[in-house]
Design an enzyme around this catalytic site. Structure first.
Site, PDB file in Angstrom:
ATOM      1  N   GLY A   8       0.864  -1.193   0.000  1.00 15.92           N
ATOM      2  CA  GLY A   8       0.000   0.000   0.000  1.00 15.92           C
ATOM      3  C   GLY A   8       0.888   1.226   0.000  1.00 15.92           C
ATOM      4  CG  ASP A  35      -1.012   1.419  -3.658  1.00 16.28           C
ATOM      5  OD1 ASP A  35      -2.213   1.344  -3.995  1.00 16.28           O
ATOM      6  OD2 ASP A  35      -0.637   2.043  -2.650  1.00 16.28           O
ATOM      7  CG  ASP A  94      -6.207  -7.336  -3.738  1.00 16.29           C
ATOM      8  OD1 ASP A  94      -5.927  -6.897  -2.606  1.00 16.29           O
ATOM      9  OD2 ASP A  94      -7.326  -7.797  -4.040  1.00 16.29           O
ATOM     10  CG  MET A  95      -3.342  -5.360   0.695  1.00 14.33           C
ATOM     11  SD  MET A  95      -2.900  -3.929   1.681  1.00 14.33           S
ATOM     12  CE  MET A  95      -4.497  -3.147   1.880  1.00 14.33           C
ATOM     13  CE  LYS A 129       3.668   7.743   6.441  1.00 14.84           C
ATOM     14  NZ  LYS A 129       2.564   8.283   5.653  1.00 14.84           N
ATOM     15  CG  HIS A 162      -5.006   4.555   9.382  1.00 13.54           C
ATOM     16  ND1 HIS A 162      -4.970   5.913   9.655  1.00 13.54           N
ATOM     17  CD2 HIS A 162      -4.811   4.439   8.041  1.00 13.54           C
ATOM     18  CE1 HIS A 162      -4.777   6.573   8.520  1.00 13.54           C
ATOM     19  NE2 HIS A 162      -4.663   5.717   7.549  1.00 13.54           N
TER      20      HIS A 162
HETATM   21  C1  SAM Z   1      -3.623   5.788   3.290  1.00 15.05           C
HETATM   22  S1  SAM Z   1      -2.816   5.294   1.838  1.00 15.05           S
HETATM   23  C2  SAM Z   1      -1.125   5.161   2.361  1.00 15.05           C
HETATM   24  C3  SAM Z   1      -0.143   5.295   1.241  1.00 15.05           C
HETATM   25  C4  SAM Z   1       1.344   5.213   1.645  1.00 15.05           C
HETATM   26  N1  SAM Z   1       1.654   4.037   2.424  1.00 15.05           N
HETATM   27  C5  SAM Z   1       1.750   6.450   2.397  1.00 15.05           C
HETATM   28  O1  SAM Z   1       1.749   6.455   3.614  1.00 15.05           O
HETATM   29  O2  SAM Z   1       2.025   7.466   1.747  1.00 15.05           O
HETATM   30  C6  SAM Z   1      -3.307   3.615   1.678  1.00 15.05           C
HETATM   31  C7  SAM Z   1      -2.825   2.962   0.410  1.00 15.05           C
HETATM   32  O3  SAM Z   1      -3.309   1.598   0.381  1.00 15.05           O
HETATM   33  C8  SAM Z   1      -3.575   1.279  -0.979  1.00 15.05           C
HETATM   34  N2  SAM Z   1      -4.460   0.122  -1.070  1.00 15.05           N
HETATM   35  C9  SAM Z   1      -5.785   0.043  -0.811  1.00 15.05           C
HETATM   36  N3  SAM Z   1      -6.233  -1.187  -1.042  1.00 15.05           N
HETATM   37  C10 SAM Z   1      -5.164  -1.934  -1.457  1.00 15.05           C
HETATM   38  C11 SAM Z   1      -5.001  -3.296  -1.855  1.00 15.05           C
HETATM   39  N4  SAM Z   1      -6.034  -4.140  -1.848  1.00 15.05           N
HETATM   40  N5  SAM Z   1      -3.771  -3.715  -2.222  1.00 15.05           N
HETATM   41  C12 SAM Z   1      -2.711  -2.852  -2.228  1.00 15.05           C
HETATM   42  N6  SAM Z   1      -2.818  -1.552  -1.852  1.00 15.05           N
HETATM   43  C13 SAM Z   1      -4.023  -1.100  -1.481  1.00 15.05           C
HETATM   44  C14 SAM Z   1      -4.216   2.569  -1.482  1.00 15.05           C
HETATM   45  O4  SAM Z   1      -4.240   2.637  -2.894  1.00 15.05           O
HETATM   46  C15 SAM Z   1      -3.335   3.627  -0.841  1.00 15.05           C
HETATM   47  O5  SAM Z   1      -2.244   3.979  -1.658  1.00 15.05           O
END
Ligand code: SAM
Length: 367
Positions: A209, A232, A255-256, A269, A273
């Site tokens: 992510g 991501d 997709d995580m 990071k 949450h």
């Molecule tokens: C709140 S953001 C944090 C981004 C980064 N870690 C930062 O702190 O700058 C959450 C991230 O999770 C990603 N995300 C959401 N669902 C996801 C999934 N199923 N697999 C991978 N990433 C995902 C979103 O696209 C987003 O970039």
């Protein structure tokens, strides 16, 4: 019920109005960023008077007289300071003349809004106060009452889809949001070198992510021995410029919940949450499977709510973030006790919390 007496009545009304109108402070801040006021003051090289500020703003001539009112509130809220030159002449016939002599300067808060620095969090202001993220708050009551079926969040009631799908379908919002996340990470640059023991001995790291990869970039620049993979969603990493990829850093769209590539450590990071406990357990178990049982770790950067030990204002921001997660996602901010429960249920044995990033802590979780 006790009736308030006169001496309590009006302070209570004033207190209530202050809370009701707090959004005016937020929206005025957004306007200041849209008009580029922090950079104009900075580029002026010294405190700027209204008569120098107004021509530098790209505003309609009929709005000139309103700038002073905007600046009054922004000064009162602490975004800018106002100083008066040591010697000046007040024209007593014209009260406004006195105000024109004020010169506005940046405060530590508005310095964080200056464009050309890695700690610039203007994109955060623009994104969090974008209509797409403000509208869902109007549906919080409906969501609590269950008036709109089984929508999981007020965001879903407002937009008929989850926030990550909304990003996929609205490229402008997607860019604004990703830029905001990156801007939130920029400040890590100042302290990441203090985290040497955290990254010691690691060769590979997956930033799950990881958005547009700023955190990974900061980490690889500070610890060049590390190879980072940023995972991501495809719409987040799909259009990134190739220059973002370096020998030490590559991007994967995926997709995580399906798969996380193996590495010595996984970084999350401000990811967990955004998710409910059940979903966090799924993510943490996937992370557990991606790292070695011996010497591997998950590194989480997220808030840890500690209401008894931290300053009132810090807790307030964390509680705002908690509400934000409730309205936009199915996630929450967590106390140490809530984090610990998750770690143990996901099969980890120990953890270490280092409160290093202001509102966020760095949590190392070991298998
Ligand atoms: C709140 S953001 C944090 C981004 C980064 N870690 C930062 O702190 O700058 C959450 C991230 O999770 C990603 N995300 C959401 N669902 C996801 C999934 N199923 N697999 C991978 N990433 C995902 C979103 O696209 C987003 O970039």
């Amino acid at each position: 019920m006790d009736v308030l007496r006169g001496s309590e009545l009006f302070p209570a009304q004033s207190d209530l109005y202050r809370h009701v109108f707090n959004y005016i402070s937020s929206m005025s801040l957004k306007c200041a960023v849209e008009l580029g006021i922090p950079d104009i003051i900075h580029n002026h090289g010294q405190p700027i008077t209204l008569s120098d500020l107004v021509p530098a703003l790209e505003i309609h001539p009929s709005k000139t007289s309103s700038v002073h009112r905007l600046m009054c509130l922004l000064v009162h809220s602490g975004f800018f300071s106002a100083t008066r030159p040591a010697v000046h002449h007040i024209n007593h016939k014209d009260g406004d003349h006195e105000d024109e002599e004020e010169a506005y300067d940046l405060t530590p808060t508005s310095r964080l809004l200056l464009k050309d620095n890695l700690s610039c969090i203007s994109p955060m202001v623009l994104s969090m106060l974008d209509a797409a993220l403000v509208t869902p708050w109007h549906f919080m009551g409906d969501w609590f009452r269950g008036n709109r079926g089984s929508s999981s969040t007020p965001f879903e009631i407002a937009h008929n889809m989850k926030i990550w799908e909304y990003g996929d379908q609205n490229p402008e919002f997607n860019s604004l949001f990703n830029e905001a996340m990156a801007s939130d990470s920029g400040m890590m640059n100042w302290v990441i070198r203090d985290c040497e023991p955290v990254f010691e001995g690691l060769v590979t790291l997956v930033d799950v992510g990881g958005g547009t990869g700023l955190v990974s970039r900061i980490i690889t620049e500070s610890f060049p021995h590390l190879k980072c993979t940023v995972l991501d969603l495809p719409h987040v990493v799909g259009n990134l410029p190739a220059v973002g990829q370096t020998e030490n850093m590559k991007f994967i769209g995926g997709d995580m919940f399906r798969s996380i590539p193996p590495a010595n450590a996984v970084l999350l990071k401000t990811v967990l949450h955004s998710w409910s406990d059940d979903k966090c357990l799924e993510i943490l178990k996937k992370c557990r499977g991606a790292i070695p049982s011996d010497g591997g770790k998950v590194i989480i950067i997220d808030a840890v709510i500690n209401r008894n030990k931290e300053e009132h204002q810090v807790t307030e921001v964390k509680l705002f973030l908690d509400m934000l997660m409730m309205v936009m996602t199915t996630g929450r901010e967590r106390s140490e006790k809530q984090w610990k429960k998750l770690f143990l249920e996901a099969g980890f044995r120990s953890y270490k919390i280092t409160p290093i990033f202001g509102l966020r802590s760095l949590i190392e979780v070991f298998p």
